[in-house]
Design an enzyme around this catalytic site. Structure first.
Site, PDB file in Angstrom:
ATOM      1  N   ASP A   1      -5.320  11.228  -4.507  1.00 52.11           N
ATOM      2  CA  ASP A   1      -4.919  10.209  -5.186  1.00 52.11           C
ATOM      3  C   ASP A   1      -5.132  10.325  -6.601  1.00 52.11           C
ATOM      4  O   ASP A   1      -6.026  11.579  -7.165  1.00 52.11           O
ATOM      5  CB  ASP A   1      -5.631   9.027  -4.649  1.00 52.11           C
ATOM      6  CG  ASP A   1      -7.184   8.757  -5.095  1.00 52.11           C
ATOM      7  OD1 ASP A   1      -7.593   9.765  -5.527  1.00 52.11           O
ATOM      8  OD2 ASP A   1      -7.683   7.873  -4.478  1.00 52.11           O
TER       9      ASP A   1
ATOM     10  N   GLU B   1       0.893  -1.213  -0.044  1.00 54.05           N
ATOM     11  CA  GLU B   1       0.005   0.070   0.083  1.00 54.05           C
ATOM     12  C   GLU B   1       0.996   1.075   0.070  1.00 54.05           C
ATOM     13  O   GLU B   1       0.492   2.315  -0.488  1.00 54.05           O
ATOM     14  CB  GLU B   1      -1.055  -0.217   1.177  1.00 54.05           C
ATOM     15  CG  GLU B   1      -1.917  -1.013   1.209  1.00 54.05           C
ATOM     16  CD  GLU B   1      -3.022  -0.812  -0.039  1.00 54.05           C
ATOM     17  OE1 GLU B   1      -3.063   0.606  -0.164  1.00 54.05           O
ATOM     18  OE2 GLU B   1      -3.367  -1.555  -0.538  1.00 54.05           O
TER      19      GLU B   1
END
Length: 227
Positions: free
Chosen positions: A26, A17
């Site tokens: 993001d 991750e």
């Protein structure tokens, strides 16, 4: 009490991750922090300019994983070792698709050998194979292949992880020379696929496990030579 992911599985998820201690947006423009945490996952709500420390990032991840630990415990109807449970939590955390996967159907039918093969089918994004997902699925297949029980399912997030577990998952060591152990696996699988499209799931599983063991054995030899 809900079963918890073990140290090896937690280390695996943290590795793949990645960690960001300052809030960022993001690729979809969603505010994110820590190990991929967003406001949609629950508390804390992510704000512009938000900062956290390493301990907080680990605590948030453990809290986020709770939903997926519960899902695996509820969806899987057959016994699982600690590592197998961790693999499924990691897979579901990454895809959110365990409930509708052929992987789950085959596993609940008792076909444990099918899991590594089914994992390797979840490597596409936007209709294209993504190298990062190939490597992540390969690492999960390697952890599934280990399959042994560990002492506890309630390892704290900040507890040190056994170096052997990190080597198996990440495929690297202090010398940095074994970084190709995990990435090599999908390449070998692709090569075999071109020659043997008719292999059964059990045969595929044995191939994957054999390659993982071969890579780890080579790494062990390297460590002995270096020491």
């Amino acid at each position: 009490m809900t079963r918890r992911i073990n140290a090896a599985g937690l280390s695996h998820i943290m590795q793949w991750e990645g960690k960001e201690l300052v809030a960022y947006r993001d690729v979809a423009g969603v505010l994110t922090i820590g190990y991929g945490h967003t406001s949609a996952a629950g508390i804390p709500k992510v704000r512009e300019g938000m900062r956290i420390n390493d301990t907080e990032a680990a605590e948030i991840l453990r809290r986020d994983l709770g939903k997926f630990e519960e899902r695996v415990e509820h969806l899987v109807k057959v016994p699982l070792t600690d590592n197998q449970f961790a693999v499924l939590v990691s897979f579901d955390f990454n895809t959110g698709a365990l409930h509708k996967s052929t992987l789950l159907k085959k596993l609940n039918a008792g076909d444990y050998d099918a899991v590594p093969v089914e994992l390797m089918k979840w490597v596409n994004a936007g209709g294209k194979k993504v190298k990062g997902l190939v490597n992540r699925r390969s690492a999960e297949a390697g952890l599934w292949a280990k399959g042994e029980f560990v002492a506890s399912n309630t390892v704290d997030a900040d507890k040190a992880v056994n170096k052997k577990d990190v080597a198996v998952i990440v495929g690297t060591g202090a010398g940095g020379a074994a970084t190709s152990v995990v990435p090599v696996l999908p390449d070998l699988i692709d090569a075999v696929t071109k020659q043997h499209d008719d292999l059964t799931s059990g045969e595929w599983a044995r191939i994957i496990v054999a390659v993982v063991i071969l890579g780890l054995t080579g790494y062990g030899i390297y460590r002995k030579v270096r020491s």
